[in-house]
Design an enzyme around this catalytic site. Structure first.
Site, short mmCIF file in Angstrom:
data_model
loop_
_atom_site.label_atom_id
_atom_site.label_comp_id
_atom_site.label_asym_id
_atom_site.label_seq_id
_atom_site.Cartn_x
_atom_site.Cartn_y
_atom_site.Cartn_z
N ASP A 138 16.90 -9.30 -52.12
CA ASP A 138 17.71 -8.91 -53.25
C ASP A 138 19.17 -9.22 -52.90
OD1 ASP A 138 18.56 -7.51 -55.64
OD2 ASP A 138 19.00 -5.78 -54.37
N ASP B 242 22.65 -7.81 -54.88
CA ASP B 242 23.56 -6.67 -55.01
C ASP B 242 22.96 -5.42 -54.36
OD1 ASP B 242 25.85 -7.52 -57.03
OD2 ASP B 242 23.98 -8.38 -57.77
N ASP C 82 17.23 -2.71 -52.60
CA ASP C 82 17.76 -1.34 -52.61
C ASP C 82 17.41 -0.55 -53.85
OD1 ASP C 82 19.55 -3.06 -54.18
OD2 ASP C 82 20.79 -1.26 -54.36
#
Length: 251
Positions: free
Chosen positions: A24, A26, A200
Site C-alpha cells: 500500500d 499512503d 495500514d
C-alpha cells in the site's frame, strides 16, 4: 477470518526471501497528509524501491486507492507496477495497461460532492479515474454528512461505497486489493513465489487475506487490531527501516 494481532509479532527479515512484495502507499510508505496532493516521495523511499526491485528481481508492486498514474508520477524512477483505484487500474512495469470502465454516474456524483464541499469548509473532493472521494480530515465535524452523501450517491448510481481513513469514496464496483493481488500473482514471474502484502487501512484487509490464502502473509502497519494480517509494524518509519534491513542496507 480475522485474527488477533499481537503488538510484538514483528515480521522476520527472512520473510522477504523468495517473496513477491505488494505495498500500500499512503500510511504504509508515506505518512498520511491533510491533502492527497501534499504527499511526496523522497530520495530515501525512491532509493529503497530501487533496492527492493533488485533484491526481488522486479517482484514488487504498489496497490493503492490512489489513481495508478498519480502514484507512478510521484515515484518517477524507477518504473513500477502499480495497481490503483483499489484494484481497478493496472499499470504494469512492462507498459501493459488494464482498467475498468469509468462509472456513468460519476459526473453527477462529483457535482453533488462539490456542492457539499462548497458549503463545508475543509472538506475536499478528489476526482479519480474510477471514483470520487470526500476527504474530511480537515473538517472532522463533517464526517456524518460526507458519509451520508456518499452512501446516497453509491446507491443512486450503482457504485461501490469505499470507506477509508478520514475519507469516504464511491467508485466502480467489482474489485478490491485482494482481487488485484490474485491477478498479479498469476503473472508467470510471480506465480511460484510467496506474496507479502503491507498495508495500514481496513481497505487493505482483502490484500492480507489473499496473501494468506496464497501461502504468504499480510503485515499490518499501525496500532494492533483484529486483522487478517499475520505480522505488524508500528508505523511508516518501522516499515522503511524493516525493508532497508531486509534488503541488507545498514545505517
Amino acid at each position: 477470518m480475522l485474527q488477533s494481532i499481537s503488538p510484538d509479532r514483528l515480521p522476520p527479515l527472512e520473510l522477504l526471501d523468495g517473496a513477491s512484495l505488494f505495498l500500500d502507499f499512503d500510511g504504509t510508505l508515506v505518512e498520511l497528509a491533510d491533502r492527497p496532493d501534499a504527499v511526496a516521495v523522497d530520495q530515501r523511499l525512491r532509493g529503497l524501491m530501487h533496492r527492493l526491485l533488485d533484491r526481488l528481481d522486479g517482484r514488487v508492486a504498489l496497490i493503492s486507492g490512489r489513481p495508478a498514474d498519480q502514484v507512478r508520477t510521484l515515484f518517477g524512477e524507477p518504473v513500477l507496477t502499480v495497481v490503483g483505484s483499489h484494484g481497478m487500474e493496472f499499470r504494469f512495469a512492462d507498459g501493459r495497461e488494464v482498467q475498468a470502465a469509468r462509472p456513468e454516474g460519476l459526473p453527477a456524483a462529483l457535482d453533488a460532492m462539490h456542492a457539499l464541499a462548497a458549503r463545508s469548509p475543509g472538506v475536499l473532493v478528489e476526482d479519480k479515474p474510477l471514483g470520487a472521494a470526500l476527504h474530511f480530515r480537515q473538517a472532522p465535524e463533517q464526517e456524518a454528512a460526507c458519509q451520508a452523501l456518499a452512501a446516497q450517491l453509491a446507491q443512486a448510481h450503482g457504485m461501490y461505497l469505499q470507506p477509508g481513513k478520514m475519507m469516504i469514496e464511491v467508485r466502480a464496483a467489482g474489485g478490491d486489493k485482494g482481487a488485484a493481488l490474485h491477478q498479479l500473482m498469476s503473472e508467470p514471474k510471480l506465480a511460484s513465489t510467496r506474496p507479502l502484502f503491507m498495508g495500514d487501512d481496513h481497505t487493505d484487509e482483502p490484500g492480507f487475506a489473499a496473501a494468506e490464502a496464497l501461502g504468504g502473509a499480510g503485515i499490518l502497519v499501525g496500532p494492533a487490531r483484529a486483522s487478517a494480517a499475520r505480522y505488524r509494524l508500528a508505523d511508516v518509519e518501522a516499515v522503511l527501516s524493516w525493508l532497508e534491513a531486509a534488503t541488507g542496507q545498514t545505517a
